[in-house]
Design a protein around this motif. Structure first.
Motif, short mmCIF file in Angstrom:
data_model
loop_
_atom_site.label_atom_id
_atom_site.label_comp_id
_atom_site.label_asym_id
_atom_site.label_seq_id
_atom_site.Cartn_x
_atom_site.Cartn_y
_atom_site.Cartn_z
N GLN A 269 0.83 -1.21 0.00
CA GLN A 269 0.00 0.00 0.00
C GLN A 269 0.87 1.26 0.00
OE1 GLN A 269 -2.62 0.24 3.38
NE2 GLN A 269 -3.63 2.11 2.68
N THR B 16 2.56 1.65 -3.46
CA THR B 16 1.61 2.17 -4.46
C THR B 16 1.39 3.66 -4.29
OG1 THR B 16 0.48 0.02 -4.55
CG2 THR B 16 -0.74 1.95 -5.34
N GLU B 17 1.24 4.10 -3.04
CA GLU B 17 1.02 5.53 -2.77
C GLU B 17 2.23 6.36 -3.19
OE1 GLU B 17 -1.12 8.87 -1.52
OE2 GLU B 17 -1.77 6.79 -1.82
N ARG C 71 4.48 5.66 -5.51
CA ARG C 71 4.62 5.68 -6.97
C ARG C 71 3.57 6.58 -7.62
NH1 ARG C 71 8.49 2.27 -8.43
NH2 ARG C 71 8.92 0.41 -7.17
N SER C 72 2.42 6.74 -6.94
CA SER C 72 1.40 7.63 -7.50
C SER C 72 1.76 9.11 -7.29
CB SER C 72 0.05 7.32 -6.85
OG SER C 72 0.03 7.72 -5.49
N ARG C 73 2.60 9.39 -6.29
CA ARG C 73 2.98 10.77 -5.96
C ARG C 73 4.30 11.19 -6.58
NH1 ARG C 73 0.54 13.21 -1.50
NH2 ARG C 73 -1.49 12.24 -1.08
#
Length: 472
Positions: free
Chosen positions: A429, A432-433, A435-437
């Motif tokens: 989790q 993923t967070e 890599r999204s930022r």
């Protein structure tokens, strides 16, 4: 260490009954152990184990063999642990040591015995020699933990610290035996040692009914030889599985070759299993009783130590936890739903090593993670990263940032973090967070030059049921 006596790749080994010596041992020394002759191996019989059980019954702890509710639920296997780390000196070695000492002649008991060991064999002999009034001399290498050296002396052993490794110590011990008339006791291959270790197998089948399989760690082979003999003699249908560290798989290679072979030994968390040349008597005794061999990687040994600390409240060393490691690594899927016994055969782990093992176990479990991310070097850039970590409930254990080696953007900074998560899903989790930022995230140990990334350690399994000789 439990399992069998640890050795290093540079130590001497037994070849044709003689010790191949390191440079520090005089070449002319004829150092031969008549009880461990490769040309005439001694096959231990069930009656030897029975005799040992009777003789040592009042001097050895009958350790519990209990079901692990948590680990049974986790693995889907009805797991029972034989807790040999609860012996007085912390390992199964006491069984063989006491029986061997009791089997000496009256004259031999007066003269005494000598052995080479870096740990558990020395402790067991010193303790029981003191209990039985038999002089014990142990030669320990300079790498032996100071705590164990001191404990041997407290138990009444005459400790000689000599040799850069166990091979040099063994050669010196054999020389002492030759010159003094003392009996030299090989810690994993003397026939009486094998018979004594087999008493653990007798206790297992008495304490747990309807066993489907027993998973036993292997170093020099003494424990599995005696125990497999005892178990199979009474219950032939019980599957006996041997487990080695993939960094020193001497018994596996010997099984493949059909004879004892010498392998290289690398540094391993299961240092008590790092025996380049397995015992010739142990091999001859055990080879037709072992149904399957597996080798397990370091990360799963560390994970097994962690699981035992957390779920069993048991401090077990790497060699003692290797059987569970094979289960956690998924190497034995056929045991799902079966009743399985695993001996936890030693608990003499150095406290500093325990800390390292726990950290490695946390990393293998996905609960200790490290990553590098490139963030803005303007005010608030690192603070924003910390907010993301905190928002997800992740604990930040270490953070380091550097600018000098980042050439892509003068207004960016590379931040390296070590964090603690609840489990692998929690870690995923966070990944993923991030890599999204951020556009540049490297997850894992790749960026640490001193600790290169390693692929998952795949271990091997060999089934010997269809290819055993009928006569050892």
């Amino acid at each position: 260490m439990p399992g069998e006596e640890a050795t290093s790749p540079s130590e001497g080994v037994m070849v044709n009954g003689h010790l191949e010596k390191s440079n520090s041992i005089p070449a002319e020394e004829d150092l031969f152990d008549p009880m461990c002759d490769p040309d005439n191996p001694i096959v231990v019989k069930f009656q030897d184990v029975s005799a040992a059980a009777y003789k040592i019954r009042n001097g050895i702890e009958r350790t519990p063999c209990t079901k692990s509710v948590q680990l049974s639920a986790l693995t889907g296997i009805d797991l029972h642990f034989k807790k040999e780390f609860l012996q007085q000196t912390g390992s199964f070695k006491e069984r063989g040591a006491r029986y061997t000492l009791m089997a000496l002649t009256k004259e031999q008991k007066q003269i005494g015995v000598v052995a080479a060991s870096a740990g558990n064999h020395a402790l067991a002999l010193s303790y029981h020699g003191n209990q039985l009034g038999i002089p014990v001399t142990v030669v320990m290498p300079i790498i032996a933990p100071l705590m164990k050296v001191n404990l041997c002396r407290q138990y009444g052993g005459n400790v000689i610290v000599k040799g850069a490794d166990i091979g040099v110590s063994r050669a010196h011990a054999l020389k002492i035996a030759k010159d003094s008339g003392m009996v030299y006791i090989n810690g994993y291959d003397h026939p009486h040692i094998l018979a004594g270790q087999g008493t653990m197998g007798l206790e297992i089948v008495e304490q747990v009914s309807d066993i489907d399989a027993v998973v036993i760690p292997i170093g020099g082979g003494g424990l599995i030889a005696g125990s497999a003999l005892a178990i199979k003699s009474l219950y032939p249908s019980v599957k006996v599985i041997g487990v080695e560290s993939e960094r020193c798989a001497g018994f596996t290679e010997s099984m493949k070759a059909g004879k004892v072979v010498t392998v290289g030994a690398q540094s391993t968390l299961a240092d008590g299993l790092a025996v380049p040349t397995v015992g010739v008597n142990a091999f001859a005794t055990a080879r037709n009783y072992i149904d399957q061999m597996v080798t397990v990687g370091e990360e799963f040994i560390a994970l097994a130590i962690l699981r035992l600390v957390e779920m069993e409240k048991a401090v077990v060393e790497g060699a003692g936890a290797t059987g569970l490691a094979a289960v956690l690594a998924g190497l034995l899927p056929e045991l799902k739903g079966k009743r399985v016994v695993i001996p936890l055969c030693g608990g003499n782990i150095d406290t500093t090593v325990l800390g390292r093992c726990i950290e490695r176990g946390l990393a293998a479990d996905g609960r200790l993670c490290r990553f590098v991310v490139t963030v803005s070097d303007r005010p608030g850039g690192i603070a924003e990263l910390c907010k993301i970590i905190a928002k997800l409930g992740v604990s930040l254990k270490d953070i380091f940032h550097e600018r000098a080696w980042l050439t892509s953007d003068i207004f960016s900074v590379q931040v390296k973090c070590v964090v603690e998560t609840r489990d692998k899903e929690h870690a995923e989790q966070l990944q993923t967070e991030l890599r999204s930022r951020y556009g540049n995230v490297t997850w894992g140990p790749d960026f640490y030059h001193h600790s290169p990334a390693q692929p998952p350690q795949v271990s091997s399994s060999t089934d010997w049921t269809d290819c055993q000789d009928q006569d050892p």
